[in-house]
Motif scaffolding. Sequence first.
Motif, mmCIF file in Angstrom:
data_model
loop_
_atom_site.group_PDB
_atom_site.id
_atom_site.type_symbol
_atom_site.label_atom_id
_atom_site.label_comp_id
_atom_site.label_asym_id
_atom_site.label_seq_id
_atom_site.Cartn_x
_atom_site.Cartn_y
_atom_site.Cartn_z
ATOM 1 N N ALA A 70 0.697 89.733 97.940
ATOM 2 C CA ALA A 70 1.842 89.204 97.213
ATOM 3 C C ALA A 70 1.442 88.935 95.769
ATOM 4 C CB ALA A 70 2.355 87.918 97.861
ATOM 5 N N ALA A 71 2.444 89.009 94.869
ATOM 6 C CA ALA A 71 2.251 88.596 93.483
ATOM 7 C C ALA A 71 2.739 87.158 93.383
ATOM 8 C CB ALA A 71 3.028 89.504 92.539
ATOM 9 N N VAL A 72 1.867 86.247 93.002
ATOM 10 C CA VAL A 72 2.218 84.826 92.980
ATOM 11 C C VAL A 72 1.983 84.261 91.584
ATOM 12 C CG1 VAL A 72 1.539 84.594 95.395
ATOM 13 C CG2 VAL A 72 -0.075 83.963 93.607
ATOM 14 N N ASN A 81 2.018 87.094 82.013
ATOM 15 C CA ASN A 81 0.639 87.228 82.481
ATOM 16 C C ASN A 81 0.242 86.140 83.482
ATOM 17 O OD1 ASN A 81 -0.032 89.519 80.791
ATOM 18 N ND2 ASN A 81 0.030 88.100 79.059
ATOM 19 N N SER A 82 1.217 85.373 83.922
ATOM 20 C CA SER A 82 0.947 84.276 84.858
ATOM 21 C C SER A 82 0.743 84.755 86.297
ATOM 22 C CB SER A 82 2.102 83.265 84.830
ATOM 23 O OG SER A 82 2.285 82.738 83.542
ATOM 24 N N PHE A 83 1.029 86.026 86.562
ATOM 25 C CA PHE A 83 0.948 86.516 87.938
ATOM 26 C C PHE A 83 -0.493 86.726 88.395
ATOM 27 C CE2 PHE A 83 5.261 87.853 86.791
ATOM 28 C CZ PHE A 83 5.961 87.424 87.910
ATOM 29 N N SER A 84 -0.701 86.466 89.673
ATOM 30 C CA SER A 84 -1.971 86.742 90.331
ATOM 31 C C SER A 84 -1.681 87.540 91.589
ATOM 32 C CB SER A 84 -2.683 85.426 90.671
ATOM 33 O OG SER A 84 -3.829 85.668 91.458
ATOM 34 N N LEU A 85 -2.321 88.687 91.736
ATOM 35 C CA LEU A 85 -2.124 89.498 92.938
ATOM 36 C C LEU A 85 -3.110 89.040 93.997
ATOM 37 C CD1 LEU A 85 -0.339 91.889 93.881
ATOM 38 C CD2 LEU A 85 -2.294 93.362 93.413
ATOM 39 N N GLU A 86 -2.585 88.503 95.091
ATOM 40 C CA GLU A 86 -3.433 87.949 96.141
ATOM 41 C C GLU A 86 -3.169 88.672 97.464
ATOM 42 O OE1 GLU A 86 -3.260 83.695 96.250
ATOM 43 O OE2 GLU A 86 -3.268 83.504 94.057
ATOM 44 N N SER A 87 -4.197 88.774 98.283
ATOM 45 C CA SER A 87 -4.088 89.557 99.521
ATOM 46 C C SER A 87 -4.199 88.717 100.782
ATOM 47 C CB SER A 87 -5.180 90.638 99.545
ATOM 48 O OG SER A 87 -6.464 90.041 99.442
ATOM 49 N N PHE A 142 4.049 75.313 93.997
ATOM 50 C CA PHE A 142 3.131 76.415 93.752
ATOM 51 C C PHE A 142 2.103 76.475 94.874
ATOM 52 C CE2 PHE A 142 4.556 75.098 89.462
ATOM 53 C CZ PHE A 142 5.111 76.287 89.049
ATOM 54 N N PRO A 143 1.607 77.680 95.189
ATOM 55 C CA PRO A 143 1.937 78.961 94.559
ATOM 56 C C PRO A 143 3.348 79.425 94.931
ATOM 57 C CG PRO A 143 0.520 79.302 96.453
ATOM 58 C CD PRO A 143 0.594 77.821 96.247
ATOM 59 N N MET A 144 3.972 80.144 94.003
ATOM 60 C CA MET A 144 5.355 80.575 94.172
ATOM 61 C C MET A 144 5.428 82.104 94.156
ATOM 62 S SD MET A 144 8.612 79.951 91.615
ATOM 63 C CE MET A 144 7.978 78.358 91.140
ATOM 64 N N ILE A 145 6.220 82.651 95.066
ATOM 65 C CA ILE A 145 6.485 84.092 95.094
ATOM 66 C C ILE A 145 7.907 84.299 94.604
ATOM 67 C CG2 ILE A 145 6.605 86.176 96.508
ATOM 68 C CD1 ILE A 145 4.697 84.839 98.470
ATOM 69 N N LEU A 192 3.735 96.994 92.519
ATOM 70 C CA LEU A 192 3.597 95.541 92.522
ATOM 71 C C LEU A 192 2.417 95.086 91.669
ATOM 72 C CD1 LEU A 192 4.540 92.807 93.738
ATOM 73 C CD2 LEU A 192 2.921 93.209 95.607
ATOM 74 N N GLU A 193 1.354 95.883 91.649
ATOM 75 C CA GLU A 193 0.166 95.521 90.880
ATOM 76 C C GLU A 193 0.471 95.386 89.383
ATOM 77 O OE1 GLU A 193 -1.060 97.209 94.717
ATOM 78 O OE2 GLU A 193 0.380 97.792 93.172
ATOM 79 N N ASP A 194 1.520 96.043 88.903
ATOM 80 C CA ASP A 194 1.879 96.009 87.483
ATOM 81 C C ASP A 194 3.094 95.127 87.225
ATOM 82 O OD1 ASP A 194 -0.193 97.763 86.833
ATOM 83 O OD2 ASP A 194 1.057 99.530 87.205
ATOM 84 N N VAL A 195 3.257 94.074 88.034
ATOM 85 C CA VAL A 195 4.420 93.206 87.909
ATOM 86 C C VAL A 195 4.493 92.551 86.533
ATOM 87 C CG1 VAL A 195 3.207 91.235 88.935
ATOM 88 C CG2 VAL A 195 5.704 91.335 89.011
#
Length: 328
Positions: A3-5, A13-19, A60-63, A304-307
């Motif tokens: 998910a991008a959170v 640039n606040s997004f973090s891609l987490e698995s 947070f974290p928020m999707i 999604l990686e380029d959100v």
Amino acid sequence: MKAAVINQYGDENSFSLESNIPEPTPTKNQVKIRVESAGINPLDYRIRNGELKVFLPSKFPMILGNDVAGIVTDIGRDVKNFKVGDHVFGMLDANESPSRRGFSKPGCYAEYAVTREDTLAIIPENIDFTQAAATPLAALTAYQTLHQKTQLRTGDSLLINGASGGVGTFAVQIAKAMGLKVTAVCSAKHSELLMSLGADNCIDYKTIPLENISERFDAVYDVVANQSYAKVKHLLNPGGCYLSNIATGSTIMSSVANKLFSPLGARQRNFHAWVMSNGDDLKRIAQMIAQQQITPIVSQVIPLEDVSAAHKLIQSGHTTGKIVLSIE
């Protein structure tokens, strides 16, 4: 799940891609969806940057993400209208009950999401997941505004300001299906597209500002909300209405003043329209898509990686139609 959170309010640039985000579990009236595509809306970046935190406080974290299209993988015990394997789309609301504030809880920038069954519809066979994800919020906004907020009839005239965006492209098509005469305000490069969607006339706002238009209309729909009633009321016929997608202080005050002080016979209606997640309305939109009365316009599909890049684009205010995230 992936998910991008966001872990705090901020820029694109606040997004973090987490698995390792836990998969959501549907409650009794919810459907769990394997997300194939997620649409991006201006609402998303307004939530992300904290602009709406007074109205939509979140932990947070928020999707983010309300426009979802995917495949049903699980259902709550009270769900009656959907089954595992259905291809569905909707304006996602992860709240078990509708919010009193009217805001839907997001959550589809992820591999899985949950939403109430009353927010969903079956995807029409003539569109794919990408087009389906481009539809719900924008199409519902235009549909609910034109069908439920106005009293427009066949042959009435409508000016749409910001007609080339996500809501605007649907508004043009829905208005034509209602039998309205549609004038689209856009840049010249988008006029061909809008004429192909049914617009009767296009006005290049760079050449002719709204205040210089001499024609009058039965309604002005300010999709991008960059005008005000005071600036465009000269474009309205007596009894006409001005609609904005965003409520501002000036919108509210001028609406009240107009109701209180205008002569009864000359009153123009002035209000904002707020979209509500509604599966029944979405089913009507799905029927219109199946009957080829309307079609989603997708400008770009971004992984999604380029959100972050996708949010930067949507913030520019110059996208055509919708930007969609590919989750896989």
